[in-house]
Scaffold this motif. Structure first.
Motif, PDB file in Angstrom:
ATOM      1  N   ARG A 576       0.945  -1.201  -0.069  1.00  0.00           N
ATOM      2  CA  ARG A 576       0.098   0.156  -0.028  1.00  0.00           C
ATOM      3  C   ARG A 576       1.056   1.402   0.139  1.00  0.00           C
ATOM      4  N   ASP A 577       0.480   2.219  -0.989  1.00  0.00           N
ATOM      5  CA  ASP A 577       1.221   3.340  -0.767  1.00  0.00           C
ATOM      6  C   ASP A 577       0.428   4.505  -1.431  1.00  0.00           C
ATOM      7  N   SER A 578       0.231   5.562  -0.593  1.00  0.00           N
ATOM      8  CA  SER A 578      -0.722   6.786  -0.782  1.00  0.00           C
ATOM      9  C   SER A 578       0.054   7.487  -1.855  1.00  0.00           C
ATOM     10  N   GLN A 579       1.218   7.496  -2.261  1.00  0.00           N
ATOM     11  CA  GLN A 579       1.818   7.922  -3.436  1.00  0.00           C
ATOM     12  C   GLN A 579       1.323   7.086  -4.846  1.00  0.00           C
ATOM     13  N   GLY A 580       1.198   5.963  -4.570  1.00  0.00           N
ATOM     14  CA  GLY A 580       0.665   5.196  -5.729  1.00  0.00           C
ATOM     15  C   GLY A 580       1.937   4.799  -6.700  1.00  0.00           C
ATOM     16  N   VAL A 583      -0.755   1.175 -10.414  1.00  0.00           N
ATOM     17  CA  VAL A 583      -2.215   1.172  -9.624  1.00  0.00           C
ATOM     18  C   VAL A 583      -2.382   1.982  -8.647  1.00  0.00           C
ATOM     19  N   LYS A 584      -3.312   2.834  -8.676  1.00  0.00           N
ATOM     20  CA  LYS A 584      -3.350   3.963  -7.586  1.00  0.00           C
ATOM     21  C   LYS A 584      -3.760   3.394  -6.265  1.00  0.00           C
ATOM     22  N   GLY A 585      -2.729   4.074  -5.392  1.00  0.00           N
ATOM     23  CA  GLY A 585      -2.541   3.589  -3.989  1.00  0.00           C
ATOM     24  C   GLY A 585      -1.741   2.306  -3.649  1.00  0.00           C
ATOM     25  N   ARG A 587       2.069   0.001  -4.680  1.00  0.00           N
ATOM     26  CA  ARG A 587       3.176  -0.098  -5.545  1.00  0.00           C
ATOM     27  C   ARG A 587       3.395  -1.826  -5.414  1.00  0.00           C
TER      28      ARG A 587
END
Length: 791
Positions: A576-580, A583-585, A587
């Motif tokens: 999970r990665d807020s920067q994305g 795929v959004k959200g 890595r």
């Protein structure tokens, strides 16, 4: 899908048999996974009639039978079966017959009485494991006929491994359609008549969830004889399709499901109250099924209910309270279409499946719903008697069949075969597709039983199947080839794999779906990415590290007595990665991980046994990164031993971790000793540093050994970094060769011994220069790290 070939040939009987028939189905996309014979090879066994039975004079458990085998001579046969009786029709092996197991029958004396043959059980013929008595045949079995012919024992049992998109072939009718189209042989389907109502009994049907159940048909049948015997021909076809006979009413519903592909369900009409509803469950609602499993339902489960309670889980299984029994005299017969999305996954959620759910979640022919009900009614009236009520039906909006355009030029380009329009039209006609031609284009409307025809490529596939994959030419490709550029500073992943393989590692490939506990243990990940519909409970989340899979691989090898294991894996991790990322959200970085367990070297008499340690894998990583030099910094990671782990840093960027597995996890996962693991960013390994020219000195090197005493807590790497930044130009290498604590060293201190290599490319160094450079280093170490020369 398992079925009897002889049953299929009652629908369509092409001039293809044996292995050729199996190959035909397989190459058409209906893979024949298994072929079995009904009975092993034997001969000389016929239908015989027992005329009379007398006790053997010298044996309590033997009988002397007079047997009619269909000729003028009556045979005398000694038999020990407990169920032998006058008037029975049974299999009889004549003298000279060869039974399974190479058992030869001959005229012999049994306790002094001559026996001219043998009366056989099903086990002796290899038909089943039942050896409790003789195989009793129907009373109308023709005496003297070969038992192989009478019981159709030369039949073959075929099992198809169907892909999920071919639900239309989960029936004999569907397979017959395919065979008819493939061989251009006419098919004969069962004659199904509309049954007139002979009683007014009926039930109201209400569709409370029309999207999930857009069509529901039902009929009350009164005065049925539930104890009627299932005909032998139906029982035989069911058993050869893998279904056991239960009772006539249940057998008929199963038979129609196999014949037409439409699952049916029979309710005891006396146990129903009011109207029949197709509705969604209320959260927490409960039902006990026919398999005696009690379910607490969620609100997305489709039910069949009466006015008071649920009576079935739609498309999956009926309820126990409303099921038919041998005491049933009035039944309500259901035939419905349930939307695949309303059924898919529901049975797996509760840990079981059924033949009905297997079909409904893939798609059942909604155009045959009424026809299946009429067919079942027809068979019930023939076998169990009764009076049929009117066919009741409730219908909402059924799935639409959107026409699909096929461009002939596109089909020719994709398949590489110059099809004429007439050939394509013939293929679609044989498949039963309705179509309209627009010059060389075909506008095809899929039939109701083909849920898999949605786009142009689906139609191209149908053309290829019926034309025959074997008939599509495979010419060698002709094209101009160009060598693709490969920059010198890029290293292919295959080279990375090869380096590790050369170091004694073996590559593994694990699922990206892992156990939730692995994520908590090896990544301290309490919020992993969860799968909406996992294939197994222990594969419910996406991995954020490769370590769990490698530990599992080591355990598997240890169970197989492999005590030295070196494995690696390359694969994506999911974070999970807020920067994305793409795929959004999330890595999805590529990782390389390795694990080593057991001895450092293979067993060999000349090498002492030593357990693998941190520095063995450090050497492997240095080989992977060469010629780049990495720094190893103290680091804490949830998967690794806190005092035996490091972070790997290249050019100021952390690219991975290395260390011994944490003792807590070694104990939890039953590892006798802790393995050493590493995990690296694969992208960092695909960069290759371009070599730079440096002159090789022809002058001799000068060496000085320097031992200093420093604080025990001082990290070696910081000291080496300081020396590298502040050493004179003639110093080419500083290498640690000894660490000492103990006698002669103050408590809280340690002694570090370095070898200093000095050299110039143009001249021989003088002692004064060497001593001056050494003194410069001593002064720097004293001022920066409070280091004292050890004396």
């Amino acid at each position: 899908m398992k079925f009897s070939e002889s049953w299929l040939r009652t629908f369509v009987n092409p001039a293809v048999s044996g292995k050729d028939f199996s190959h035909l189905l397989t190459m058409a996309g209906l893979e024949v996974e298994e072929e079995d014979t009904v009975a092993p090879a034997f001969d000389g066994v016929i239908v015989a009639e027992v005329l009379d039975v007398t006790k053997h004079p010298d044996a309590d458990r033997l009988n002397v039978c007079r047997v009619n085998i269909g000729d003028s001579e009556i045979r005398q046969i000694v038999c020990g079966a407990p169920n032998v009786a006058p008037g029975l029709k049974v299999p009889c092996a004549l003298p000279g017959a060869a039974l399974p197991g190479d058992f030869k029958i001959r005229i012999a004396k049994v306790r002094g009485i001559e026996s001219s043959g043998m009366l056989c059980s099903a086990k002796e013929l290899g038909i089943s494991d039942d050896a409790s008595g003789l195989l009793v045949l129907p009373s109308d079995a023709p005496v003297g006929e070969s038992i192989r012919h009478y019981l159709d024992l030369d039949d073959r049992l075929l099992t198809l491994k169907l892909t999920p998109n071919r639900a239309d072939c989960l029936s004999l009718t569907g397979i017959a359609r395919e065979v008819s189209a493939l061989t251009n042989t006419p098919a004969n389907y069962p004659q199904i008549d509309t049954i007139p109502a002979t009683t007014a009994a009926q039930r109201t049907i209400i569709l409370d969830a029309p999207d999930a159940c857009p069509l529901y048909c039902g009929r009350v049948i009164s005065d049925v004889d539930a104890k009627a015997a299932t005909p032998e021909w139906m029982r035989r076809r069911l058993e050869r399709s893998g279904l056991r006979s239960i009772s006539a009413l249940v057998d008929i519903t199963n038979y129609v499901m196999l014949e037409l592909g439409q699952p049916l369900h029979a309710f005891d009409n006396a146990k129903l109250n009011g109207a029949i509803h197709a509705r969604l469950a209320k959260k927490g609602e409960r039902i006990q099924l026919l398999n005696e499993q009690s379910l607490e339902l969620q609100d997305d489960v489709l039910l069949i209910a009466d006015d008071q309670r649920p009576v079935a889980v739609a498309g999956i299984m009926g309820g126990d309270e409303s099921g038919i029994s041998l005491e049933t005299t009035e039944m309500f017969l259901e035939s419905a279409f349930f939307a695949p999305k309303a059924i898919a996954g529901r049975a797996r959620r509760y840990g079981f499946g059924s033949d009905a759910s297997h079909r409904f979640e893939r798609g059942v022919d909604f155009g045959g719903t009424r026809q299946a009900l009429e067919r079942a009614t027809q068979l019930i009236l023939q076998i169990c008697g009764g009076l049929a009520g009117p066919l009741c039906e409730a219908q909402a909006t059924l799935p639409s069949r959107t026409p699909v355009r096929l461009r002939l030029a596109r089909a020719v380009k994709v398949l590489g075969v110059a099809f004429a329009p007439e050939e394509v039209a013939d293929i679609f006609s044989r498949l039963g597709f309705s179509f309209v031609r627009e010059e060389n284009d075909f506008i095809v409307t899929p039939p109701s039983y083909r849920f898999d025809i949605e786009i142009e490529e689906d139609l191209i596939e149908e053309i290829a199947r019926l034309h025959g994959y074997d008939s599509i030419p495979s010419p060698a490709p002709q094209a101009r080839l160009a060598m693709l550029p490969q920059t010198e500073n890029a290293r292919p992943v295959s080279r990375v794999r090869q380096i590790l393989a050369n170091r004694g590692f073996q590559e593994v490939v694990n699922f990206a779906f892992v156990d939730d506990s692995w994520e908590k243990d090896f990544a301290s990940n309490d919020a992993p990415i969860r799968l909406a519909n996992p294939i197994a409970s222990q594969m419910g989340v996406m991995r954020s590290t490769l370590i769990g899979g490698l530990v599992s691989n080591v355990l598997t090898n240890l169970k197989r007595k492999q005590n030295r294991v070196r494995l690696f894996e390359t694969g994506r991790c999911f974070i999970r990665d807020s920067q994305g990322g793409p795929v959004k959200g999330f890595r999805q970085p590529w990782k390389l991980a390795g694990i080593a367990y057991g001895s450092a070297c293979p067993e060999q008499w000349g090498t002492p046994d030593r357990a693998i340690d941190f520095y063995d894998l450090k050497g492997d990583i240095e080989q992977l990164l060469a010629p780049v030099t990495a720094r190893y910094e103290k680091f804490s990671h949830p998967a690794l031993h806190p005092g035996r782990s490091a972070r790997i840093v290249v050019n100021g960027t952390a690219i991975g971790i290395l260390g011994e597995l944490h003792p807590q996890w070694a104990q939890k996962y039953d590892l006798p000793i802790a393995p050493v693991v590493f995990e690296l960013d694969l992208e960092a390994l695909t960069y290759a540093q371009i070599p730079k020219y440096a002159e090789v000195s022809k002058q001799p090197s000068a060496y000085r050994d320097l031992a200093i005493v420093v604080d025990q807590k001082l990290e070696l790497q910081s000291l080496l970094d300081g020396i590298a930044a502040n050493c004179p130009a003639i110093v080419k290498e500083v290498k640690l060769f000894d660490i000492y604590t103990g006698k002669g060293i103050d408590q809280g201190k340690k002694s570090l011994a370095f070898r200093i290599v000095m050299q110039d490319t143009q001249r021989t160094l003088q002692d004064a220069e060497v001593d001056a450079a050494t003194q410069q280093l001593i002064t720097y170490l004293n001022q920066s790290f409070a280091a004292q020369l050890r004396v």
